[in-house]
Design a protein around this motif. Structure first.
Motif, short mmCIF file in Angstrom:
data_model
loop_
_atom_site.label_atom_id
_atom_site.label_comp_id
_atom_site.label_asym_id
_atom_site.label_seq_id
_atom_site.Cartn_x
_atom_site.Cartn_y
_atom_site.Cartn_z
N PRO A 1 -5.02 16.11 5.01
CA PRO A 1 -4.91 17.58 5.05
C PRO A 1 -5.87 18.17 6.07
CG PRO A 1 -6.08 16.89 3.07
CD PRO A 1 -5.56 15.64 3.72
N LEU A 2 -5.42 19.21 6.73
CA LEU A 2 -6.24 19.87 7.74
C LEU A 2 -7.24 20.82 7.09
CD1 LEU A 2 -3.44 20.70 10.35
CD2 LEU A 2 -5.01 18.75 10.35
N GLY A 3 -8.30 21.09 7.83
CA GLY A 3 -9.28 22.07 7.37
C GLY A 3 -10.22 21.57 6.30
N GLN A 4 -10.33 20.27 6.11
CA GLN A 4 -11.24 19.70 5.11
C GLN A 4 -12.15 18.67 5.76
OE1 GLN A 4 -9.48 18.29 1.50
NE2 GLN A 4 -7.96 19.93 1.39
N ASP A 5 -13.38 18.68 5.34
CA ASP A 5 -14.35 17.69 5.81
C ASP A 5 -14.22 16.45 4.93
OD1 ASP A 5 -16.36 16.38 7.07
OD2 ASP A 5 -18.00 17.54 6.16
N LEU A 6 -13.45 15.48 5.40
CA LEU A 6 -13.11 14.34 4.57
C LEU A 6 -13.95 13.12 4.91
CD1 LEU A 6 -9.21 14.64 4.72
CD2 LEU A 6 -10.75 15.48 2.95
N ASP A 7 -14.28 12.36 3.88
CA ASP A 7 -14.93 11.06 4.04
C ASP A 7 -13.82 10.01 4.04
OD1 ASP A 7 -16.47 8.81 4.03
OD2 ASP A 7 -17.58 9.29 2.19
N THR A 8 -13.31 9.70 5.23
CA THR A 8 -12.12 8.86 5.33
C THR A 8 -12.36 7.47 4.77
OG1 THR A 8 -11.53 10.08 7.34
CG2 THR A 8 -10.36 8.01 6.93
N ALA A 9 -13.53 6.90 5.05
CA ALA A 9 -13.81 5.54 4.59
C ALA A 9 -13.84 5.48 3.06
CB ALA A 9 -15.14 5.06 5.16
N SER A 10 -14.53 6.44 2.43
CA SER A 10 -14.59 6.46 0.96
C SER A 10 -13.22 6.77 0.37
CB SER A 10 -15.61 7.50 0.49
OG SER A 10 -16.91 7.19 0.95
N LEU A 11 -12.47 7.64 1.05
CA LEU A 11 -11.13 7.98 0.58
C LEU A 11 -10.21 6.76 0.63
CD1 LEU A 11 -9.32 10.23 -0.47
CD2 LEU A 11 -8.79 10.82 1.91
N ALA A 12 -10.32 5.99 1.71
CA ALA A 12 -9.48 4.79 1.84
C ALA A 12 -9.83 3.75 0.79
CB ALA A 12 -9.61 4.21 3.24
N ALA A 13 -11.13 3.70 0.39
CA ALA A 13 -11.58 2.70 -0.59
C ALA A 13 -11.47 3.19 -2.03
CB ALA A 13 -13.02 2.31 -0.31
N SER A 14 -10.97 4.39 -2.24
CA SER A 14 -10.89 4.94 -3.58
C SER A 14 -9.99 4.09 -4.47
CB SER A 14 -10.38 6.38 -3.53
OG SER A 14 -10.16 6.87 -4.84
N PRO A 15 -10.41 3.83 -5.71
CA PRO A 15 -9.55 3.06 -6.62
C PRO A 15 -8.39 3.88 -7.17
CG PRO A 15 -11.54 3.75 -7.76
CD PRO A 15 -11.70 4.18 -6.34
N HIS A 16 -8.41 5.17 -6.99
CA HIS A 16 -7.34 6.03 -7.51
C HIS A 16 -6.29 6.21 -6.42
CE1 HIS A 16 -9.89 6.75 -10.93
NE2 HIS A 16 -10.83 7.30 -10.18
N ARG A 17 -5.16 5.51 -6.54
CA ARG A 17 -4.09 5.56 -5.55
C ARG A 17 -2.76 5.31 -6.24
NH1 ARG A 17 -5.92 0.59 -1.87
NH2 ARG A 17 -7.92 1.65 -2.20
N VAL A 18 -1.68 5.76 -5.59
CA VAL A 18 -0.34 5.57 -6.15
C VAL A 18 0.65 5.46 -4.99
CG1 VAL A 18 0.22 8.05 -6.33
CG2 VAL A 18 1.29 6.42 -7.89
N ARG A 19 1.69 4.67 -5.20
CA ARG A 19 2.73 4.50 -4.18
C ARG A 19 3.61 5.76 -4.14
NH1 ARG A 19 6.09 0.20 -2.33
NH2 ARG A 19 7.45 1.10 -0.72
N LEU A 20 3.84 6.29 -2.95
CA LEU A 20 4.72 7.42 -2.77
C LEU A 20 6.15 6.93 -2.53
CD1 LEU A 20 2.59 9.81 -0.51
CD2 LEU A 20 3.07 10.04 -2.95
N PHE A 21 7.10 7.67 -3.08
CA PHE A 21 8.52 7.35 -2.90
C PHE A 21 8.76 5.88 -3.27
CE2 PHE A 21 7.34 10.60 0.28
CZ PHE A 21 8.01 11.68 -0.26
N ARG A 22 8.44 5.56 -4.50
CA ARG A 22 8.46 4.17 -4.95
C ARG A 22 9.85 3.57 -4.94
NH1 ARG A 22 7.26 3.75 -10.19
NH2 ARG A 22 7.62 5.96 -10.61
N HIS A 23 10.89 4.40 -5.00
CA HIS A 23 12.25 3.88 -5.06
C HIS A 23 12.92 3.80 -3.69
CE1 HIS A 23 11.45 5.48 -9.16
NE2 HIS A 23 12.08 4.36 -9.52
N ASP A 24 12.17 4.04 -2.64
CA ASP A 24 12.73 3.90 -1.30
C ASP A 24 13.14 2.46 -1.05
OD1 ASP A 24 12.29 6.51 -0.96
OD2 ASP A 24 10.79 6.33 0.65
N ILE A 25 14.26 2.30 -0.32
CA ILE A 25 14.80 0.96 -0.07
C ILE A 25 14.31 0.40 1.26
CG2 ILE A 25 16.92 -0.39 0.23
CD1 ILE A 25 18.32 1.68 -1.54
N ALA A 26 14.29 1.26 2.28
CA ALA A 26 14.03 0.75 3.63
C ALA A 26 12.74 1.26 4.25
CB ALA A 26 15.21 1.12 4.54
N SER A 27 12.13 2.30 3.69
CA SER A 27 10.95 2.87 4.34
C SER A 27 9.71 2.02 4.10
CB SER A 27 10.71 4.28 3.81
OG SER A 27 10.39 4.23 2.44
#
Length: 491
Positions: free
Chosen positions: A174-200
């Motif tokens: 998201p724009l306009g936020q001071d993000l800690d990208t490394a910590s965000l990438a290592a966060s244990p809280h994550r979920v698959r988006l569009f889990r029922h996609d076939i080809a994406s």
């Protein structure tokens, strides 16, 4: 007693260990609940995003729009008829009703069904293969869904989110936020988006809670604080109990010592008086005038000694009962000190000692109890004589200021160690002298002195170094002084 302390200590230690183990378990449970809440919220966000996208695709298809209108009609009809099953419309299953009729009254034939399904499959595949993940996400919708779902999971406070691909690269931030990208990438809280996609390609939504430890602890902090208060209360109670037991033991030892000292102190003059009386009453012993005078003098001195011992005990009883009543009169303190020094000089001269006075106070008249102040000075002189191994040299000085008069009584005695200064004014307390018991007394004199000074709203302070004597500073305020002053020289 050592066994009792050991049992109490072990029990207290076990209780604290159990309480700490329970606290750790509570924190671990709270952390697990927190993680589950966040993960469940992310799953709901993922499902809603996918559902909203499929509904949008359905709305863009002509037949799909007809189908959605029909579904709305059937849903409203089902809501108005509570006696019918939500999956049955006009006696037919929901999918049959959808297949048979459209919203405009025209039935959907088999060909239209096939066209609808084929077009939707092609649209889904085209969307998955061509459409970029950034185009599939609405930033405002994603942020709103995250806030709603996290709030429903009782996760409040700031958070960061972003979408990453399977290789861990950034796909959307998201724009306009001071993000800690490394910590965000290592966060244990994550979920698959569009889990029922076939080809994406797979993409994960990551969420980083800004104050995760604080959010976890806030849920258990009141309980942990209450538990800590209970532990502190138990520790304080144990310390107070231990202190009370030790104090009672010390008082018991002091009372035993008092009984032993009193027995010895009383037996000696009684025995002396008894021997003198037997000698005077024995007709076989010659009795010259000088011998009679010596015996009567012995009886008189020992009687005075007995009277002094009884007076000490009576003073202690008065202090215990709280019935010490002062009869204050206008006193010339210098005249009172001279009388005491003149009388006490007889006791000091028996050891070839002297009492010196340096009465330098400019104002030496005050309101006080003559008897108690006289006894106070006698006690200090008596202590100075008893605890002096050399020839006693006692010095009494006075000085005054606007608030009151200070009396200082100095001696060249054995002195008192600094660790004992706070205890010598306690009742029955005597400074330890090892196995040497040449100093007589019950440990009541200085306790009485302090009580008399405090009843005159004064203060008493000791200066003493072992081997260099002691000096007692007594400050007595004038009548116009209403506050509690400190001892002169220590103010």
């Amino acid at each position: 007693m050592i066994g009792l302390f050991a049992v109490i200590t072990v029990a207290l230690g076990g209780l604290i260990a159990i309480q700490m183990s329970w606290s750790r378990s509570t924190i671990a449970l709270r952390e697990a609940q927190f993680n589950q809440g966040v993960d469940q919220a992310l799953l709901h966000v993922s499902e809603r995003l996918e559902r909203l996208e499929k509904m949008e695709d359905l709305r863009r298809h002509p037949i799909g729009r007809r189908l959605m209108l029909r579904l709305d009609t059937l849903r409203r009809a089902s809501a108005t008829d509570s006696t019918r099953s939500s999956m049955v419309v006009h006696g037919q299953p929901l999918h049959s009703a959808i297949g048979d009729r459209a919203s405009d009254g025209h039935p959907l034939d088999r060909k239209e069904h096939e066209v609808l399904v084929a077009d939707m499959v092609r649209g889904i595949l085209a969307t998955e293969m061509v459409k970029d993940i950034r185009a599939r996400l609405d930033p405002q919708l994603l942020d709103s869904l995250l806030r709603v779902e996290l709030a429903a999971a009782q996760v409040t406070g700031a958070f960061q989110h972003g979408v990453f691909n399977a290789q861990g690269g950034v796909a959307y931030l998201p724009l306009g936020q001071d993000l800690d990208t490394a910590s965000l990438a290592a966060s244990p809280h994550r979920v698959r988006l569009f889990r029922h996609d076939i080809a994406s390609a797979p993409h994960d939504l990551h969420v980083l809670i800004a104050d995760r430890p604080g959010a976890i602890m806030r849920g258990v902090l009141p309980m942990l604080a209450f538990s800590a208060l209970l532990i502190l209360g138990i520790l304080a109670s144990f310390a107070w109990t231990l202190r009370t037991i030790l104090h009672q033991k010390r008082m018991g030892d002091i009372r035993n010592d008092l009984v032993n000292n009193m027995t010895h102190e009383l037996k000696t003059p009684i025995s002396t008086i008894g021997l003198a009386c037997e000698a005077l009453a024995d007709p076989s012993m010659p009795k010259t005038e000088e011998q009679v005078r010596n015996y009567t003098s012995m009886i008189r001195n020992e009687t005075k000694r007995l009277g002094a011992l009884v007076e000490n005990v009576l003073q202690s009883a008065v202090l215990d009962s709280g019935r010490m009543v002062l009869k204050k009169v206008e006193l010339d303190l210098h005249a009172l000190i001279r009388d005491v020094a003149r009388t006490g000089d007889m006791q000091v001269r028996r050891r070839d000692g002297t009492i010196e006075t340096d009465l330098g106070a400019e104002i030496h008249h005050l309101h006080g109890d003559r008897i108690h102040l006289t006894n106070l000075l006698y006690n200090l002189i008596d202590n100075a004589v008893k605890y002096t191994e050399e020839v006693p040299r006692i010095r009494i000085t006075t000085r005054s200021d606007d608030e009151g008069i200070t009396i200082s009584v100095s001696d060249n005695g054995i002195g008192i160690h600094a660790t004992e200064h706070g205890k010598i004014f306690d009742r029955l307390y005597r400074v330890p002298t090892g196995n040497i018991h040449n100093a007589k007394g019950f440990g009541l004199g200085l306790s009485y002195v302090r009580s008399v000074v405090e009843r005159h709203r004064g203060k008493i302070r000791l200066e003493s170094v072992p081997g260099r004597g002691s000096t007692f500073h007594i400050f007595l305020p004038f009548e116009h002084v209403t506050s509690d002053p400190t001892v002169a020289g220590g103010r």
